[in-house]
Design an enzyme around this catalytic site. Structure first.
Site, PDB file in Angstrom:
ATOM      1  N   HIS A  57       0.851  -1.200   0.000  1.00 56.25           N
ATOM      2  CA  HIS A  57       0.000   0.000   0.000  1.00 56.25           C
ATOM      3  C   HIS A  57       0.888   1.251   0.000  1.00 56.25           C
ATOM      4  O   HIS A  57       0.720   2.154  -0.817  1.00 56.25           O
ATOM      5  CB  HIS A  57      -0.914  -0.038   1.225  1.00 56.25           C
ATOM      6  CG  HIS A  57      -1.749   1.186   1.411  1.00 56.25           C
ATOM      7  ND1 HIS A  57      -3.128   1.160   1.308  1.00 56.25           N
ATOM      8  CD2 HIS A  57      -1.440   2.472   1.714  1.00 56.25           C
ATOM      9  CE1 HIS A  57      -3.607   2.371   1.533  1.00 56.25           C
ATOM     10  NE2 HIS A  57      -2.598   3.183   1.780  1.00 56.25           N
ATOM     11  N   GLU A  58       1.844   1.278   0.943  1.00 56.04           N
ATOM     12  CA  GLU A  58       2.705   2.450   1.060  1.00 56.04           C
ATOM     13  C   GLU A  58       3.659   2.555  -0.139  1.00 56.04           C
ATOM     14  O   GLU A  58       3.956   3.648  -0.617  1.00 56.04           O
ATOM     15  CB  GLU A  58       3.513   2.387   2.365  1.00 56.04           C
ATOM     16  CG  GLU A  58       2.670   2.309   3.627  1.00 56.04           C
ATOM     17  CD  GLU A  58       1.735   3.493   3.827  1.00 56.04           C
ATOM     18  OE1 GLU A  58       1.874   4.502   3.101  1.00 56.04           O
ATOM     19  OE2 GLU A  58       0.860   3.408   4.697  1.00 56.04           O
ATOM     20  N   HIS A  61       1.924   4.252  -3.041  1.00 55.28           N
ATOM     21  CA  HIS A  61       1.940   5.717  -2.906  1.00 55.28           C
ATOM     22  C   HIS A  61       3.287   6.270  -3.369  1.00 55.28           C
ATOM     23  O   HIS A  61       3.354   7.213  -4.162  1.00 55.28           O
ATOM     24  CB  HIS A  61       1.735   6.128  -1.443  1.00 55.28           C
ATOM     25  CG  HIS A  61       0.330   6.021  -0.949  1.00 55.28           C
ATOM     26  ND1 HIS A  61      -0.746   6.568  -1.619  1.00 55.28           N
ATOM     27  CD2 HIS A  61      -0.179   5.453   0.183  1.00 55.28           C
ATOM     28  CE1 HIS A  61      -1.854   6.335  -0.922  1.00 55.28           C
ATOM     29  NE2 HIS A  61      -1.538   5.654   0.168  1.00 55.28           N
TER      30      HIS A  61
END
Length: 266
Positions: A57-58, A61
């Site tokens: 997820h990170e 980004h």
């Protein structure tokens, strides 16, 4: 020299590889019934898979920000998938894992610092914010693939339950992340399209957005509505309430089960 540095900045960390290895080994243990405690194996498999999804997820980004023009994400170590490199490891890893253990809810993390002034174009800003929760969506699709493909023949019951519970975590995280609440990714998607005045007025609320969401989830009616939405999505993906319930029941191996989710052993 710069080229070598950039390569090092993108090398997958041994920490992440270790977590992925735990996921693989415990997933194998759940599948084969090798562990003496099925519940413990499910707990370790789901928890490590959940941490892997948080790292991805990170990373999503950061990787999207890199292509958008923020080269600082490499120097910060965000492209190594190392959870220890996040600005707030507590928010990104510890709290989400704690919430899974305590309540079976996919808490949105959030801790890669993007230098937004380096990025030009509203669409790029929106895409950077959307990339994280879209990873949760992709993870949910993968977890539920055996269900919606009708390919459950030969999948051991414990592994099926574990996938169902992991899918619940991914779906709940994606929904919460996409809420247009200051501090969450959903607000980050729409923020570039708001007027400067609105953005300035809303900015001080960002640290309290997640707290407000969880305060609302304590209201029984709101909680029931939220999990109804999660269940409807999972149902559409072929995952039943019983399967997610049994996945959570196995995961919380330290609690006494009610016998509904007994898994046959060889």
């Amino acid at each position: 020299m710069g080229h070598q540095g950039s390569r090092g900045e993108r090398r997958i960390s041994s920490v992440f590889l270790g977590i992925a290895a735990v996921m693989a080994v415990t997933g194998w243990a759940v599948w084969t019934g090798y562990s003496t405690s099925t519940g413990l194996a499910v707990f370790l498999f789901v928890t490590s898979a959940w941490v892997v999804s948080l790292c991805l997820h990170e990373y999503a980004h950061a990787r999207t920000a890199l292509h958008g023009g923020d080269l600082s994400v490499g120097a910060e170590g965000y492209l190594t998938l190392n959870p220890l490199k996040y600005t707030h490891a507590l928010l990104s890893i510890v709290l989400p894992v704690l919430f899974v253990i305590l309540g079976g809810l996919g808490l949105p993390g959030g801790a890669v610092y993007i230098e937004r002034d380096r990025i030009r174009g509203r669409w790029k800003h929106s895409l950077i914010s959307a990339a994280g929760p879209l990873t949760n969506v992709a993870f949910a699709v993968v977890c539920t693939a055996p269900f919606w493909l009708g390919a459950l023949d030969g999948v051991p019951l414990a592994f099926r339950y574990a996938l169902a519970f992991l899918a619940l975590l991914q779906v709940s995280a994606a929904i919460l992340n996409f809420l247009p609440v200051p501090g969450l990714d959903g607000y980050g998607v729409i923020e570039p399209w708001l007027s400067h005045r609105i953005r300035r007025e809303v900015a001080p609320l960002a640290p309290f957005g997640l707290i407000a969401v969880f305060a609302l989830l304590w209201i029984p009616e709101v909680n029931a509505f939220f999990f109804d939405v999660v269940r409807d999505i999972l149902s559409g993906l072929g995952v039943s309430d019983l399967e997610t319930y049994c996945g959570r029941d196995l995961y919380r191996f330290w609690q006494e089960g009610n016998g509904l989710c007994e898994v046959p052993r060889d």
